[in-house]
Design an enzyme around this catalytic site. Sequence first.
Site, PDB file in Angstrom:
ATOM      1  CB  THR A 103      56.901  18.287  14.240  1.00  0.00           C
ATOM      2  OG1 THR A 103      56.107  18.283  12.999  1.00  0.00           O
ATOM      3  CG2 THR A 103      58.352  18.398  13.758  1.00  0.00           C
ATOM      4  CB  VAL A 162      48.033  11.041  23.797  1.00  0.00           C
ATOM      5  CG1 VAL A 162      49.390  11.560  24.545  1.00  0.00           C
ATOM      6  CG2 VAL A 162      46.284  11.569  25.466  1.00  0.00           C
ATOM      7  CB  THR A 214      53.960  19.835  16.498  1.00  0.00           C
ATOM      8  OG1 THR A 214      52.342  18.561  16.424  1.00  0.00           O
ATOM      9  CG2 THR A 214      54.502  19.608  17.977  1.00  0.00           C
TER      10      THR A 214
END
Length: 347
Positions: free
Chosen positions: A263, A241, A212
Amino acid sequence: MNLKHWQLLCMVTLGAWATVAAGQAPMAESAGIEPVKPVAIALHAGAGTINKSNLDADTEKEIRTTLEQAVRAGYAILLEGGSSLDAVVASVTLLEDSPHFNAGKGAVFNAQGQHELDASIMDGSELQAGAVASVKNIRNPILLARQVMLVSPHVMLMGEGAEAFARDNGIVFEDDDYFFTERRWQQLEKARANSDPQAHFVSETPDHWLSTVGAVALDSKGDLAAATSTGGTTNKRWGRVGDSPIIGAGTYADNRSCAVSATGHGEFFIRATVARDICARVQLQGKSLQQAADEVVMEQLVEMGGDGGIIALDREGNISLTFNTPGMYRASVDANGEVFIGIYKED
Ligand code: ASP
């Protein structure tokens, strides 16, 4: 610190000394001129099992170059007097355009072989925020999250509704092919072959890392901002999600404390409300940025079993790049203009 910034600082400081010596109030105060404040920026492009043995020299070089380009792009905006929001967006869009990181172009595949993208952004001066979840075919999800913040009355839009909003706002779409990378496809195949549903989080595969992307910045007005963008986790369930678009979990910014982008294993980061928790410890308990980051990332998350890391920045320009994994792609330019690029723990 570059020349221009340094010159400005000298001018203000010398002017202040001269007026103090002459028995007057310091220049900045008497003339109503704001003293020049430090600017700083930090970014991450994921944390995980990143060892020298699983990163070949050419790829490592490319990654370091991209990290540096991205951090310098944001820093250039700050030096010109631009906002921390513009700076984090500039850095994150560059990372989203790289095939190396799990966001935008390099996003991982979900269990259906698709890309569902999440992103969020927060403005620490007004506590405004924007986020998108499970969007498809958006080239730069961070631009869509910013648009949600700026022109909608909402904080988060998801799925088809977010995509319709993107069309109305001139956001760029790409075909599925644009998001295809062979490495991510192989990761999906490996995860599918593994009966353990947590397979993409454990370090048994050489390409286990959670990449990420995110950025935090402090601008010359003293405003903080944070942004995060991701493809989520390989082989994730359709509609899953993670923490990245959740304000308070993957992203948070508040001028009263700090800006954080995270992250890692999102389910843990959501339950620990990582980004907000770090800011709350700074704001309410008077902890230093590093102490707050250590308590949340190195103690609380470790106790829970949550792998990952954060980047954080406060209004004094203190930077924290903290992770409980073997490595984290990261870069920063501090208040003295010092550039740092890191991948491994020992960098
Ligand atoms: N935090 C992201 C998620 O769980 C994954 C990552 O950081 O790579 O969706």
